[in-house]
Scaffold this motif. Structure first.
Motif, mmCIF file in Angstrom:
data_model
loop_
_atom_site.group_PDB
_atom_site.id
_atom_site.type_symbol
_atom_site.label_atom_id
_atom_site.label_comp_id
_atom_site.label_asym_id
_atom_site.label_seq_id
_atom_site.Cartn_x
_atom_site.Cartn_y
_atom_site.Cartn_z
ATOM 1 N N TYR A 192 38.756 41.330 22.430
ATOM 2 C CA TYR A 192 39.244 40.305 21.514
ATOM 3 C C TYR A 192 39.135 38.917 22.145
ATOM 4 O O TYR A 192 39.240 37.914 21.460
ATOM 5 N N LEU A 193 38.930 38.879 23.477
ATOM 6 C CA LEU A 193 38.914 37.612 24.192
ATOM 7 C C LEU A 193 37.605 37.437 24.961
ATOM 8 O O LEU A 193 36.995 38.413 25.404
ATOM 9 N N THR A 194 37.194 36.183 25.126
ATOM 10 C CA THR A 194 36.010 35.872 25.917
ATOM 11 C C THR A 194 36.402 35.692 27.381
ATOM 12 O O THR A 194 37.590 35.655 27.729
ATOM 13 N N LYS A 195 35.395 35.543 28.243
ATOM 14 C CA LYS A 195 35.678 35.276 29.655
ATOM 15 C C LYS A 195 36.471 33.985 29.813
ATOM 16 O O LYS A 195 37.363 33.885 30.664
ATOM 17 N N THR A 196 36.152 32.996 28.993
ATOM 18 C CA THR A 196 36.878 31.718 29.058
ATOM 19 C C THR A 196 38.345 31.924 28.698
ATOM 20 O O THR A 196 39.245 31.379 29.363
ATOM 21 N N ASP A 197 38.614 32.704 27.650
ATOM 22 C CA ASP A 197 39.991 33.002 27.259
ATOM 23 C C ASP A 197 40.726 33.712 28.395
ATOM 24 O O ASP A 197 41.863 33.368 28.735
ATOM 25 N N LEU A 198 40.073 34.724 28.962
ATOM 26 C CA LEU A 198 40.688 35.488 30.043
ATOM 27 C C LEU A 198 41.009 34.589 31.228
ATOM 28 O O LEU A 198 42.082 34.690 31.829
ATOM 29 N N GLN A 214 44.236 45.181 40.321
ATOM 30 C CA GLN A 214 43.731 44.849 38.992
ATOM 31 C C GLN A 214 43.401 43.369 38.886
ATOM 32 O O GLN A 214 42.410 42.987 38.273
ATOM 33 N N GLY A 215 44.233 42.535 39.493
ATOM 34 C CA GLY A 215 43.997 41.097 39.462
ATOM 35 C C GLY A 215 42.677 40.729 40.107
ATOM 36 O O GLY A 215 41.913 39.897 39.584
ATOM 37 N N GLN A 216 42.366 41.346 41.231
ATOM 38 C CA GLN A 216 41.099 41.064 41.914
ATOM 39 C C GLN A 216 39.907 41.512 41.082
ATOM 40 O O GLN A 216 38.857 40.862 41.074
ATOM 41 N N GLU A 217 40.077 42.632 40.368
ATOM 42 C CA GLU A 217 38.979 43.113 39.522
ATOM 43 C C GLU A 217 38.783 42.208 38.308
ATOM 44 O O GLU A 217 37.655 41.994 37.860
ATOM 45 N N ILE A 218 39.875 41.677 37.763
ATOM 46 C CA ILE A 218 39.768 40.716 36.657
ATOM 47 C C ILE A 218 39.032 39.466 37.135
ATOM 48 O O ILE A 218 38.131 38.959 36.463
ATOM 49 N N ILE A 222 35.536 37.881 35.655
ATOM 50 C CA ILE A 222 35.486 36.517 35.121
ATOM 51 C C ILE A 222 34.356 35.707 35.769
ATOM 52 O O ILE A 222 33.707 34.888 35.111
ATOM 53 N N HIS A 223 34.115 35.957 37.040
ATOM 54 C CA HIS A 223 33.136 35.144 37.772
ATOM 55 C C HIS A 223 31.759 35.808 37.872
ATOM 56 O O HIS A 223 30.893 35.321 38.612
ATOM 57 N N LEU A 224 31.551 36.890 37.129
ATOM 58 C CA LEU A 224 30.214 37.467 37.073
ATOM 59 C C LEU A 224 29.271 36.502 36.350
ATOM 60 O O LEU A 224 29.693 35.777 35.457
#
Length: 371
Positions: A192-198, A214-218, A222-224
């Motif tokens: 439902y959200l884009t990388k920018t939203d996340l 989980q935070g590190q994986e998020i 995001i930075h892929l």
């Protein structure tokens, strides 16, 4: 008499202290239609590890488990067959939590006493309300004359849904539930959200959550780099064969390459291999190569599937499952998924189905007769 009173007081204090223990979750359940005795199971949602099991006798259970913070679980019965009936996502935390419902429909169990569960259900209700409206319009669009108006309404609902979901998560930026949702948005098929939203939500979260696993994986997601579009240069893939040899996507420069994302446990992937074998046999001499990238995490199962399906072309994997580096780079969340790359390493097609129409396209591309 005084000694007995003293002992009773000590026991009462012990009970009270136990109930106030901030590392214990107390589960009290009343279940209808469960029979004389039925087992229920708790699995950690992210790892799938069985955390605990408890017996409901005559529809009731009373148990406890050690928890220092809110944790997301999957509650299920022995059957565990149906996502819509036999399983329920449940957030547990150090508190007294009451569970009520019908054993035949665990998905509809009511959970009281867990603020994290309430937060999670509020979030899911937001997007489900919009999904129901959007799906109803999708059904109507085939029976109305003004299709543009229906599409406009669907787009408006999707925009409103995204805004409400985003606002809710931002208002709960200190929550483990929000962290879990962002992780799911990063690595799930439906988003439902884009990388920018996340990124906007994630950057507002406290360091303790950002630095969690989980935070590190998020943060990694995001930075892929952005997934290349048709006509753009393909991202490099560097992984190992079953024999341990390093293979690069760029090694195939000068040939057309079909990158096949699959896994040994994926039925549709395995079924598609029959057509892939035909295409490879027919078009290899015309310049077609296949690079199969597996989303397995079990090497033995991967090698066994390669042999059973007679995959004679190049097979690679990093054995990280859904977190395979190539899966992440190309944002592969559903398999089978295939990408066709030209001789210079540019994307020709990134949504390939192994159908006869695609075979015709491939034959024309390679300037050979259709199989």
């Amino acid at each position: 008499m005084k000694r007995n009173t003293y002992v009773v007081c000590l026991l009462l204090l012990a009970v009270i202290a136990c109930k106030n223990d901030k590392s214990i979750c107390y589960l009290i359940g009343t279940i209808d239609n469960s029979g004389e005795s039925e087992w229920l199971y708790l699995r950690e949602f992210n790892s799938g590890i069985l955390k605990d099991s408890f017996l409901a006798e005559n529809g009731e259970f009373n148990c406890k488990l050690s928890l220092s913070h809110p944790v997301k679980f999957l509650l299920h019965n022995k059957r565990n067959r149906y996502d819509f009936r036999d399983r329920k996502i449940i957030w547990l935390e150090p508190a007294e939590i009451k569970i009520n419902g019908d054993f035949s429909f665990i998905k509809n169990f009511q959970i009281k006493g867990s603020p994290s569960q309430t937060e999670y259900e509020t979030y899911t209700q937001i997007f489900e309300n919009y999904d129901n409206q959007i799906n109803a319009l999708k059904e109507q669009i085939h029976f109305v004359s003004n299709k543009k108006a229906v599409v406009y309404k669907m787009d408006s609902l999707a925009s409103a849904q995204k805004k409400e979901v985003k606002d809710y998560l931002q208002s709960h930026k200190n929550s483990l539930v929000t962290l879990s949702v962002l992780h799911y948005e990063s690595y799930s098929a439906k988003r439902y959200l884009t990388k920018t939203d996340l990124n906007e939500i994630f950057t507002q979260m406290p360091g303790s959550l950002k630095n969690s696993e989980q935070g590190q994986e998020i943060d990694k997601y995001i930075h892929l780099p952005e997934v290349p579009k048709v006509g753009e240069q393909a991202l490099e893939i560097i992984q190992l064969t079953p024999q341990g040899d390093t293979v690069r996507l760029s090694d195939f420069r000068g040939s057309y390459v079909l990158v096949d994302f699959w896994s040994s446990w994926c039925g549709p992937c395995r079924a598609a291999h029959k057509n892939l074998r035909k295409y490879y046999k027919k078009y290899r001499e015309a310049g077609l190569e296949i690079l199969s990238v597996s989303g397995d995490n079990n090497k033995e199962q991967w090698i066994k599937a390669i042999a059973e399906d007679s995959l004679v072309w190049t097979n690679v994997s990093d054995l990280k499952g859904w977190k395979n580096e190539a899966f992440l780079q190309y944002d592969v969340k559903m398999i089978p998924s295939k990408i066709l790359i030209d001789k210079e390493g540019k994307i020709l097609n990134n949504q390939i189905l192994c159908s006869k129409s695609w075979e015709l396209e491939l034959a024309e591309l390679l300037n050979v007769k259709k199989l």
